[in-house]
Design a protein around this motif. Structure first.
Motif, PDB file in Angstrom:
ATOM      1  N   VAL A  97       0.844  -1.204   0.000  1.00 50.88           N
ATOM      2  CA  VAL A  97       0.000   0.000   0.000  1.00 50.88           C
ATOM      3  C   VAL A  97       0.875   1.249   0.000  1.00 50.88           C
ATOM      4  CG1 VAL A  97      -1.651   1.317   1.382  1.00 50.88           C
ATOM      5  CG2 VAL A  97      -1.974  -1.155   1.059  1.00 50.88           C
ATOM      6  N   ALA A  98       1.927   1.244   0.814  1.00 50.45           N
ATOM      7  CA  ALA A  98       2.827   2.402   0.867  1.00 50.45           C
ATOM      8  C   ALA A  98       3.520   2.632  -0.470  1.00 50.45           C
ATOM      9  CB  ALA A  98       3.867   2.201   1.975  1.00 50.45           C
ATOM     10  N   ALA A  99       3.820   1.540  -1.192  1.00 49.19           N
ATOM     11  CA  ALA A  99       4.484   1.687  -2.490  1.00 49.19           C
ATOM     12  C   ALA A  99       3.587   2.415  -3.481  1.00 49.19           C
ATOM     13  CB  ALA A  99       4.859   0.308  -3.042  1.00 49.19           C
ATOM     14  N   VAL A 100       2.295   2.085  -3.467  1.00 52.28           N
ATOM     15  CA  VAL A 100       1.363   2.792  -4.361  1.00 52.28           C
ATOM     16  C   VAL A 100       1.333   4.272  -4.007  1.00 52.28           C
ATOM     17  CG1 VAL A 100      -1.025   2.964  -5.142  1.00 52.28           C
ATOM     18  CG2 VAL A 100      -0.026   0.709  -4.695  1.00 52.28           C
ATOM     19  N   ARG A 101       1.221   4.566  -2.741  1.00 51.28           N
ATOM     20  CA  ARG A 101       1.178   5.977  -2.309  1.00 51.28           C
ATOM     21  C   ARG A 101       2.491   6.683  -2.616  1.00 51.28           C
ATOM     22  NH1 ARG A 101      -3.583   6.260  -0.476  1.00 51.28           N
ATOM     23  NH2 ARG A 101      -4.495   4.891   1.116  1.00 51.28           N
ATOM     24  N   GLY A 102       3.598   5.951  -2.513  1.00 55.28           N
ATOM     25  CA  GLY A 102       4.896   6.543  -2.809  1.00 55.28           C
ATOM     26  C   GLY A 102       5.044   6.975  -4.252  1.00 55.28           C
ATOM     27  N   HIS A 103       4.253   6.355  -5.128  1.00 56.44           N
ATOM     28  CA  HIS A 103       4.244   6.750  -6.543  1.00 56.44           C
ATOM     29  C   HIS A 103       3.091   7.715  -6.844  1.00 56.44           C
ATOM     30  CE1 HIS A 103       7.439   4.075  -7.946  1.00 56.44           C
ATOM     31  NE2 HIS A 103       6.936   3.142  -7.179  1.00 56.44           N
ATOM     32  N   GLY A 104       2.512   8.279  -5.792  1.00 55.34           N
ATOM     33  CA  GLY A 104       1.435   9.252  -5.978  1.00 55.34           C
ATOM     34  C   GLY A 104       0.107   8.629  -6.348  1.00 55.34           C
ATOM     35  N   GLY A 105      -0.068   7.340  -6.069  1.00 53.47           N
ATOM     36  CA  GLY A 105      -1.263   6.632  -6.503  1.00 53.47           C
ATOM     37  C   GLY A 105      -2.343   6.519  -5.444  1.00 53.47           C
ATOM     38  N   ARG A 106      -3.497   6.055  -5.903  1.00 50.63           N
ATOM     39  CA  ARG A 106      -4.644   5.775  -5.047  1.00 50.63           C
ATOM     40  C   ARG A 106      -4.717   4.276  -4.801  1.00 50.63           C
ATOM     41  NH1 ARG A 106      -9.189   6.000  -7.393  1.00 50.63           N
ATOM     42  NH2 ARG A 106     -10.486   6.535  -5.593  1.00 50.63           N
ATOM     43  N   VAL A 107      -5.214   3.913  -3.618  1.00 53.86           N
ATOM     44  CA  VAL A 107      -5.388   2.506  -3.251  1.00 53.86           C
ATOM     45  C   VAL A 107      -6.878   2.242  -3.041  1.00 53.86           C
ATOM     46  CG1 VAL A 107      -4.907   0.742  -1.510  1.00 53.86           C
ATOM     47  CG2 VAL A 107      -3.128   2.390  -2.148  1.00 53.86           C
ATOM     48  N   VAL A 108      -7.401   1.241  -3.736  1.00 53.49           N
ATOM     49  CA  VAL A 108      -8.790   0.847  -3.547  1.00 53.49           C
ATOM     50  C   VAL A 108      -8.834  -0.641  -3.200  1.00 53.49           C
ATOM     51  CG1 VAL A 108      -9.614   2.628  -5.121  1.00 53.49           C
ATOM     52  CG2 VAL A 108      -9.240   0.321  -5.982  1.00 53.49           C
ATOM     53  N   VAL A 109      -9.754  -1.004  -2.344  1.00 58.13           N
ATOM     54  CA  VAL A 109      -9.990  -2.407  -2.018  1.00 58.13           C
ATOM     55  C   VAL A 109     -11.306  -2.823  -2.632  1.00 58.13           C
ATOM     56  CG1 VAL A 109     -10.565  -4.020  -0.146  1.00 58.13           C
ATOM     57  CG2 VAL A 109      -8.576  -2.521   0.060  1.00 58.13           C
ATOM     58  N   VAL A 110     -11.273  -3.895  -3.401  1.00 59.53           N
ATOM     59  CA  VAL A 110     -12.462  -4.434  -4.061  1.00 59.53           C
ATOM     60  C   VAL A 110     -12.559  -5.894  -3.652  1.00 59.53           C
ATOM     61  CG1 VAL A 110     -13.581  -4.902  -6.272  1.00 59.53           C
ATOM     62  CG2 VAL A 110     -12.223  -2.813  -5.982  1.00 59.53           C
ATOM     63  N   THR A 111     -13.613  -6.248  -2.933  1.00 62.00           N
ATOM     64  CA  THR A 111     -13.668  -7.536  -2.260  1.00 62.00           C
ATOM     65  C   THR A 111     -15.060  -8.151  -2.304  1.00 62.00           C
ATOM     66  OG1 THR A 111     -13.405  -8.607  -0.084  1.00 62.00           O
ATOM     67  CG2 THR A 111     -14.031  -6.297  -0.061  1.00 62.00           C
ATOM     68  N   GLY A 112     -15.097  -9.466  -2.214  1.00 62.72           N
ATOM     69  CA  GLY A 112     -16.370 -10.168  -2.090  1.00 62.72           C
ATOM     70  C   GLY A 112     -16.952 -10.070  -0.694  1.00 62.72           C
ATOM     71  N   LYS A 113     -16.164  -9.596   0.255  1.00 59.71           N
ATOM     72  CA  LYS A 113     -16.628  -9.505   1.644  1.00 59.71           C
ATOM     73  C   LYS A 113     -17.647  -8.385   1.803  1.00 59.71           C
ATOM     74  CE  LYS A 113     -13.575 -10.316   4.758  1.00 59.71           C
ATOM     75  NZ  LYS A 113     -14.157 -11.630   5.139  1.00 59.71           N
ATOM     76  N   HIS A 114     -18.564  -8.585   2.746  1.00 59.64           N
ATOM     77  CA  HIS A 114     -19.525  -7.561   3.148  1.00 59.64           C
ATOM     78  C   HIS A 114     -18.768  -6.268   3.456  1.00 59.64           C
ATOM     79  CE1 HIS A 114     -23.142  -5.941   4.903  1.00 59.64           C
ATOM     80  NE2 HIS A 114     -22.664  -5.936   6.139  1.00 59.64           N
ATOM     81  N   GLY A 115     -19.131  -5.189   2.776  1.00 65.47           N
ATOM     82  CA  GLY A 115     -18.376  -3.944   2.849  1.00 65.47           C
ATOM     83  C   GLY A 115     -18.128  -3.420   4.251  1.00 65.47           C
ATOM     84  N   PRO A 116     -19.167  -3.315   5.115  1.00 64.92           N
ATOM     85  CA  PRO A 116     -18.923  -2.798   6.466  1.00 64.92           C
ATOM     86  C   PRO A 116     -17.929  -3.637   7.260  1.00 64.92           C
ATOM     87  CG  PRO A 116     -21.251  -2.667   5.940  1.00 64.92           C
ATOM     88  CD  PRO A 116     -20.609  -3.435   4.817  1.00 64.92           C
ATOM     89  N   ASN A 117     -17.962  -4.965   7.085  1.00 67.92           N
ATOM     90  CA  ASN A 117     -16.998  -5.805   7.796  1.00 67.92           C
ATOM     91  C   ASN A 117     -15.595  -5.662   7.213  1.00 67.92           C
ATOM     92  OD1 ASN A 117     -18.946  -6.657   9.549  1.00 67.92           O
ATOM     93  ND2 ASN A 117     -19.178  -8.699   8.678  1.00 67.92           N
ATOM     94  N   ALA A 118     -15.519  -5.479   5.900  1.00 63.91           N
ATOM     95  CA  ALA A 118     -14.211  -5.225   5.280  1.00 63.91           C
ATOM     96  C   ALA A 118     -13.613  -3.937   5.830  1.00 63.91           C
ATOM     97  CB  ALA A 118     -14.358  -5.138   3.764  1.00 63.91           C
ATOM     98  N   ARG A 119     -14.447  -2.927   6.002  1.00 66.25           N
ATOM     99  CA  ARG A 119     -13.974  -1.655   6.565  1.00 66.25           C
ATOM    100  C   ARG A 119     -13.463  -1.842   7.989  1.00 66.25           C
ATOM    101  NH1 ARG A 119     -11.849   2.584   4.799  1.00 66.25           N
ATOM    102  NH2 ARG A 119     -13.487   2.792   3.218  1.00 66.25           N
ATOM    103  N   LEU A 120     -14.180  -2.632   8.787  1.00 63.99           N
ATOM    104  CA  LEU A 120     -13.740  -2.892  10.153  1.00 63.99           C
ATOM    105  C   LEU A 120     -12.376  -3.585  10.170  1.00 63.99           C
ATOM    106  CD1 LEU A 120     -17.087  -4.050  11.792  1.00 63.99           C
ATOM    107  CD2 LEU A 120     -15.868  -1.904  12.227  1.00 63.99           C
ATOM    108  N   HIS A 121     -12.171  -4.512   9.243  1.00 69.08           N
ATOM    109  CA  HIS A 121     -10.875  -5.175   9.137  1.00 69.08           C
ATOM    110  C   HIS A 121      -9.759  -4.163   8.892  1.00 69.08           C
ATOM    111  CE1 HIS A 121     -11.328  -9.487   9.380  1.00 69.08           C
ATOM    112  NE2 HIS A 121     -12.309  -9.512   8.503  1.00 69.08           N
TER     113      HIS A 121
END
Length: 215
Positions: A97-121
């Motif tokens: 994740v830090a490597a993406v940010r180090g190149h000025g990028g955005r990080v997105v998480v796209v998952t099959g998990k229930h969104g609110p629980n993914a956020r809690l993780h």
């Protein structure tokens, strides 16, 4: 192989389970709790070897269809207290994740998990992302990735490769989930890494080889 569009902002998508986080102990414990409550035998040790598809797709193996929604709701309630505190980042997750940010990028998480629980993780382990889309799988992941403008998607499952392809993004596979390096290559991943510790160097090489803007 897809390439980063010259001048486009870098956006990298990541799967969650067994890509960024090891959620197996908590998921196993949550299924064990569901089994104890319902009296239905569930092979939780088997389930954690095939994480990836949405919860309902797994529950139909253990419960009649008419009970799946009810059990899924209860599972998600228990999950907050059992599985979320038990998760740990996989090797290299924070650095990726830090490597993406180090190149000025955005990080997105796209998952099959229930969104609110993914956020809690993510909150539990302290990994910040720019966007999170949950409850999507395979082709649906492609729609989410395309909506976020992702040019790279990193995942551990064959369904993640499908999602990347659907978004015309680079499919970067990590062999930390149910599939080994050979299976991921044969499924058409553009790059296969043993785990996320190799991702920062891969990303640097990918960006170095991208065409320079013209004009």
């Amino acid at each position: 192989m897809a390439a980063l569009t010259p001048g486009a902002p870098l956006t990298v998508g990541f799967d969650l389970d067994m890509t960024l986080l090891d959620t197996r102990p908590g998921i196993k414990a949550t299924y064990d709790a569901i089994a104890a409550e319902t009296g239905v035998w569930i092979d939780s040790a088997l389930i954690v070897t095939r994480l990836g598809p949405p919860l309902e797709a797994e529950l139909v193996n253990w419960f009649p269809e008419e009970r799946v929604d009810e059990v899924a709701d209860r599972y998600r309630e228990l999950y907050v207290h059992i599985a979320v505190p038990a998760c740990v980042p996989l090797p290299g997750a924070r650095e990726a994740v830090a490597a993406v940010r180090g190149h000025g990028g955005r990080v997105v998480v796209v998952t099959g998990k229930h969104g609110p629980n993914a956020r809690l993780h993510l909150d539990h382990v302290g990994i910040a992302v720019d966007a999170l889309i949950g409850s999507v799988w395979a082709q649906q992941k492609g729609d989410a990735l395309r909506g976020e403008g992702a040019s790279v998607y990193v995942g551990d499952h064959l369904g993640d490769i499908t999602g990347a392809r659907a978004a015309d993004a680079l499919a970067v596979a990590v062999a930390t989930g149910p599939y080994g390096v050979r299976a991921l290559r044969e499924a058409g991943a553009d790059a296969v890494l043993p785990d996320l510790t190799a991702f920062p160097d891969w990303l640097a090489g990918h960006l170095a080889s991208a065409p320079s803007p013209v004009g």
